[in-house]
Scaffold this motif. Structure first.
Motif, PDB file in Angstrom:
ATOM      1  N   ARG A   6       0.859  -1.191   0.000  1.00 40.49           N
ATOM      2  CA  ARG A   6       0.000   0.000   0.000  1.00 40.49           C
ATOM      3  C   ARG A   6       0.889   1.232   0.000  1.00 40.49           C
ATOM      4  O   ARG A   6       1.858   1.307   0.754  1.00 40.49           O
ATOM      5  N   ASP A   7       0.582   2.194  -0.826  1.00 42.15           N
ATOM      6  CA  ASP A   7       1.303   3.465  -0.857  1.00 42.15           C
ATOM      7  C   ASP A   7       0.300   4.546  -1.236  1.00 42.15           C
ATOM      8  O   ASP A   7      -0.002   4.737  -2.408  1.00 42.15           O
ATOM      9  N   ILE A   8      -0.256   5.222  -0.233  1.00 44.56           N
ATOM     10  CA  ILE A   8      -1.267   6.243  -0.480  1.00 44.56           C
ATOM     11  C   ILE A   8      -0.875   7.541   0.213  1.00 44.56           C
ATOM     12  O   ILE A   8      -0.069   7.545   1.129  1.00 44.56           O
ATOM     13  N   GLU A   9      -1.459   8.600  -0.233  1.00 40.61           N
ATOM     14  CA  GLU A   9      -1.326   9.898   0.434  1.00 40.61           C
ATOM     15  C   GLU A   9      -2.732  10.415   0.619  1.00 40.61           C
ATOM     16  O   GLU A   9      -3.533  10.409  -0.314  1.00 40.61           O
ATOM     17  N   ARG A  42      -7.126   0.648   9.579  1.00 44.32           N
ATOM     18  CA  ARG A  42      -6.514   0.802  10.901  1.00 44.32           C
ATOM     19  C   ARG A  42      -5.351  -0.161  11.013  1.00 44.32           C
ATOM     20  O   ARG A  42      -5.423  -1.299  10.565  1.00 44.32           O
ATOM     21  N   PHE A  43      -4.289   0.310  11.664  1.00 47.39           N
ATOM     22  CA  PHE A  43      -3.141  -0.554  11.885  1.00 47.39           C
ATOM     23  C   PHE A  43      -2.390  -0.107  13.118  1.00 47.39           C
ATOM     24  O   PHE A  43      -2.602   0.983  13.643  1.00 47.39           O
ATOM     25  N   ARG A  44      -1.503  -0.980  13.600  1.00 46.39           N
ATOM     26  CA  ARG A  44      -0.753  -0.759  14.832  1.00 46.39           C
ATOM     27  C   ARG A  44       0.638  -0.242  14.513  1.00 46.39           C
ATOM     28  O   ARG A  44       1.324  -0.771  13.639  1.00 46.39           O
ATOM     29  N   VAL A  45       1.045   0.795  15.241  1.00 43.50           N
ATOM     30  CA  VAL A  45       2.404   1.324  15.173  1.00 43.50           C
ATOM     31  C   VAL A  45       3.052   1.005  16.524  1.00 43.50           C
ATOM     32  O   VAL A  45       2.593   1.469  17.554  1.00 43.50           O
ATOM     33  N   PRO A  46       4.107   0.194  16.537  1.00 42.30           N
ATOM     34  CA  PRO A  46       4.726  -0.175  17.813  1.00 42.30           C
ATOM     35  C   PRO A  46       5.516   0.976  18.426  1.00 42.30           C
ATOM     36  O   PRO A  46       5.964   1.888  17.723  1.00 42.30           O
ATOM     37  N   GLY A  47       5.677   0.934  19.729  1.00 46.03           N
ATOM     38  CA  GLY A  47       6.446   1.955  20.432  1.00 46.03           C
ATOM     39  C   GLY A  47       7.894   2.014  19.998  1.00 46.03           C
ATOM     40  O   GLY A  47       8.554   3.029  20.175  1.00 46.03           O
ATOM     41  N   ARG A  48       8.403   0.950  19.382  1.00 47.36           N
ATOM     42  CA  ARG A  48       9.807   0.910  18.933  1.00 47.36           C
ATOM     43  C   ARG A  48      10.004   1.567  17.561  1.00 47.36           C
ATOM     44  O   ARG A  48      11.122   1.607  17.047  1.00 47.36           O
ATOM     45  N   ALA A  49       8.946   2.084  16.959  1.00 49.22           N
ATOM     46  CA  ALA A  49       9.049   2.702  15.625  1.00 49.22           C
ATOM     47  C   ALA A  49      10.047   3.855  15.660  1.00 49.22           C
ATOM     48  O   ALA A  49      10.146   4.586  16.642  1.00 49.22           O
ATOM     49  N   GLN A  50      10.793   4.019  14.566  1.00 52.17           N
ATOM     50  CA  GLN A  50      11.745   5.121  14.443  1.00 52.17           C
ATOM     51  C   GLN A  50      11.055   6.293  13.762  1.00 52.17           C
ATOM     52  O   GLN A  50      10.342   6.113  12.777  1.00 52.17           O
ATOM     53  N   PHE A  51      11.293   7.489  14.278  1.00 51.12           N
ATOM     54  CA  PHE A  51      10.654   8.701  13.774  1.00 51.12           C
ATOM     55  C   PHE A  51      11.700   9.524  13.037  1.00 51.12           C
ATOM     56  O   PHE A  51      12.803   9.729  13.533  1.00 51.12           O
ATOM     57  N   SER A  52      11.354   9.982  11.833  1.00 50.57           N
ATOM     58  CA  SER A  52      12.264  10.846  11.084  1.00 50.57           C
ATOM     59  C   SER A  52      11.476  11.988  10.445  1.00 50.57           C
ATOM     60  O   SER A  52      10.263  11.897  10.276  1.00 50.57           O
ATOM     61  N   ILE A  53      12.197  13.037  10.127  1.00 53.62           N
ATOM     62  CA  ILE A  53      11.610  14.184   9.442  1.00 53.62           C
ATOM     63  C   ILE A  53      12.430  14.421   8.187  1.00 53.62           C
ATOM     64  O   ILE A  53      13.656  14.459   8.235  1.00 53.62           O
ATOM     65  N   GLU A  54      11.745  14.566   7.070  1.00 54.66           N
ATOM     66  CA  GLU A  54      12.404  14.731   5.777  1.00 54.66           C
ATOM     67  C   GLU A  54      11.991  16.061   5.159  1.00 54.66           C
ATOM     68  O   GLU A  54      10.834  16.464   5.256  1.00 54.66           O
ATOM     69  N   HIS A  55      12.942  16.739   4.527  1.00 52.51           N
ATOM     70  CA  HIS A  55      12.661  17.989   3.824  1.00 52.51           C
ATOM     71  C   HIS A  55      13.115  17.834   2.383  1.00 52.51           C
ATOM     72  O   HIS A  55      14.231  17.401   2.119  1.00 52.51           O
ATOM     73  N   GLU A  56      12.231  18.158   1.468  1.00 49.50           N
ATOM     74  CA  GLU A  56      12.559  18.127   0.039  1.00 49.50           C
ATOM     75  C   GLU A  56      12.283  19.501  -0.561  1.00 49.50           C
ATOM     76  O   GLU A  56      11.322  20.159  -0.191  1.00 49.50           O
ATOM     77  N   ARG A  57      13.149  19.905  -1.492  1.00 45.57           N
ATOM     78  CA  ARG A  57      12.966  21.191  -2.163  1.00 45.57           C
ATOM     79  C   ARG A  57      13.101  20.970  -3.663  1.00 45.57           C
ATOM     80  O   ARG A  57      14.050  20.344  -4.128  1.00 45.57           O
ATOM     81  N   GLY A  58      12.140  21.484  -4.404  1.00 38.93           N
ATOM     82  CA  GLY A  58      12.197  21.444  -5.859  1.00 38.93           C
ATOM     83  C   GLY A  58      12.214  22.853  -6.401  1.00 38.93           C
ATOM     84  O   GLY A  58      12.365  23.819  -5.654  1.00 38.93           O
ATOM     85  N   ASP A  59      12.040  22.989  -7.706  1.00 37.12           N
ATOM     86  CA  ASP A  59      12.053  24.303  -8.334  1.00 37.12           C
ATOM     87  C   ASP A  59      10.884  25.176  -7.900  1.00 37.12           C
ATOM     88  O   ASP A  59      11.028  26.383  -7.753  1.00 37.12           O
ATOM     89  N   ASP A  60       9.713  24.551  -7.698  1.00 38.84           N
ATOM     90  CA  ASP A  60       8.522  25.360  -7.407  1.00 38.84           C
ATOM     91  C   ASP A  60       7.744  24.921  -6.168  1.00 38.84           C
ATOM     92  O   ASP A  60       6.629  25.366  -5.950  1.00 38.84           O
ATOM     93  N   GLU A  61       8.319  24.027  -5.335  1.00 41.47           N
ATOM     94  CA  GLU A  61       7.635  23.632  -4.096  1.00 41.47           C
ATOM     95  C   GLU A  61       8.610  23.025  -3.108  1.00 41.47           C
ATOM     96  O   GLU A  61       9.705  22.611  -3.472  1.00 41.47           O
ATOM     97  N   GLU A  62       8.180  23.010  -1.861  1.00 40.18           N
ATOM     98  CA  GLU A  62       8.937  22.359  -0.799  1.00 40.18           C
ATOM     99  C   GLU A  62       8.009  21.414  -0.067  1.00 40.18           C
ATOM    100  O   GLU A  62       6.787  21.597  -0.079  1.00 40.18           O
ATOM    101  N   GLU A  63       8.583  20.420   0.578  1.00 39.16           N
ATOM    102  CA  GLU A  63       7.788  19.409   1.258  1.00 39.16           C
ATOM    103  C   GLU A  63       8.499  18.970   2.533  1.00 39.16           C
ATOM    104  O   GLU A  63       9.718  18.823   2.560  1.00 39.16           O
ATOM    105  N   ILE A  64       7.719  18.790   3.590  1.00 33.19           N
ATOM    106  CA  ILE A  64       8.212  18.209   4.839  1.00 33.19           C
ATOM    107  C   ILE A  64       7.383  16.961   5.102  1.00 33.19           C
ATOM    108  O   ILE A  64       6.154  17.004   5.039  1.00 33.19           O
ATOM    109  N   GLU A  65       8.060  15.860   5.366  1.00 29.12           N
ATOM    110  CA  GLU A  65       7.371  14.617   5.692  1.00 29.12           C
ATOM    111  C   GLU A  65       7.787  14.174   7.091  1.00 29.12           C
ATOM    112  O   GLU A  65       8.968  14.141   7.410  1.00 29.12           O
ATOM    113  N   PHE A  66       6.798  13.841   7.912  1.00 32.82           N
ATOM    114  CA  PHE A  66       7.028  13.236   9.212  1.00 32.82           C
ATOM    115  C   PHE A  66       6.785  11.750   9.012  1.00 32.82           C
ATOM    116  O   PHE A  66       5.715  11.360   8.546  1.00 32.82           O
ATOM    117  N   GLN A  67       7.755  10.932   9.350  1.00 31.08           N
ATOM    118  CA  GLN A  67       7.669   9.518   9.011  1.00 31.08           C
ATOM    119  C   GLN A  67       7.972   8.634  10.212  1.00 31.08           C
ATOM    120  O   GLN A  67       8.907   8.891  10.965  1.00 31.08           O
TER     121      GLN A  67
END
Length: 85
Positions: A6-9, A42-67
């Motif tokens: 599955r890969d949705i936004e 619905r799904f379970r996220v375990p307490g051991r999950a790793q958290f990261s923050i990603e920043h992307e920049r293109g010519d006409d937009e920027e994006e921040i993803e919390f993962q």
């Protein structure tokens, strides 16, 4: 039983995002697992999950993803009393 890939936004209202982030922050702070519903699943996220923050920049937009990322442990069963985020 293996679940299908599955890969949705999904776009949520600001109020929905704020509520999800507040509950997520509580779970992260206590290193607790939690359940979350995204686009009807619905799904379970375990307490051991790793958290990261990603920043992307293109010519006409920027994006921040919390993962959150984790390895599957094979059980897939939520803990009793886990909040649904």
């Amino acid at each position: 039983m293996t679940k299908a890939p599955r890969d949705i936004e999904r776009i949520y209202s600001t109020a929905d995002v704020v509520a999800k982030l507040r509950r997520l922050a509580d779970a992260l702070e206590t290193e607790s697992s939690f359940r979350i519903q995204i686009a009807g699943e619905r799904f379970r996220v375990p307490g051991r999950a790793q958290f990261s923050i990603e920043h992307e920049r293109g010519d006409d937009e920027e994006e921040i993803e919390f993962q959150l990322k984790w390895k599957l442990d094979g059980t897939g069963e939520p803990d009793e009393g886990e909040p649904i985020v």
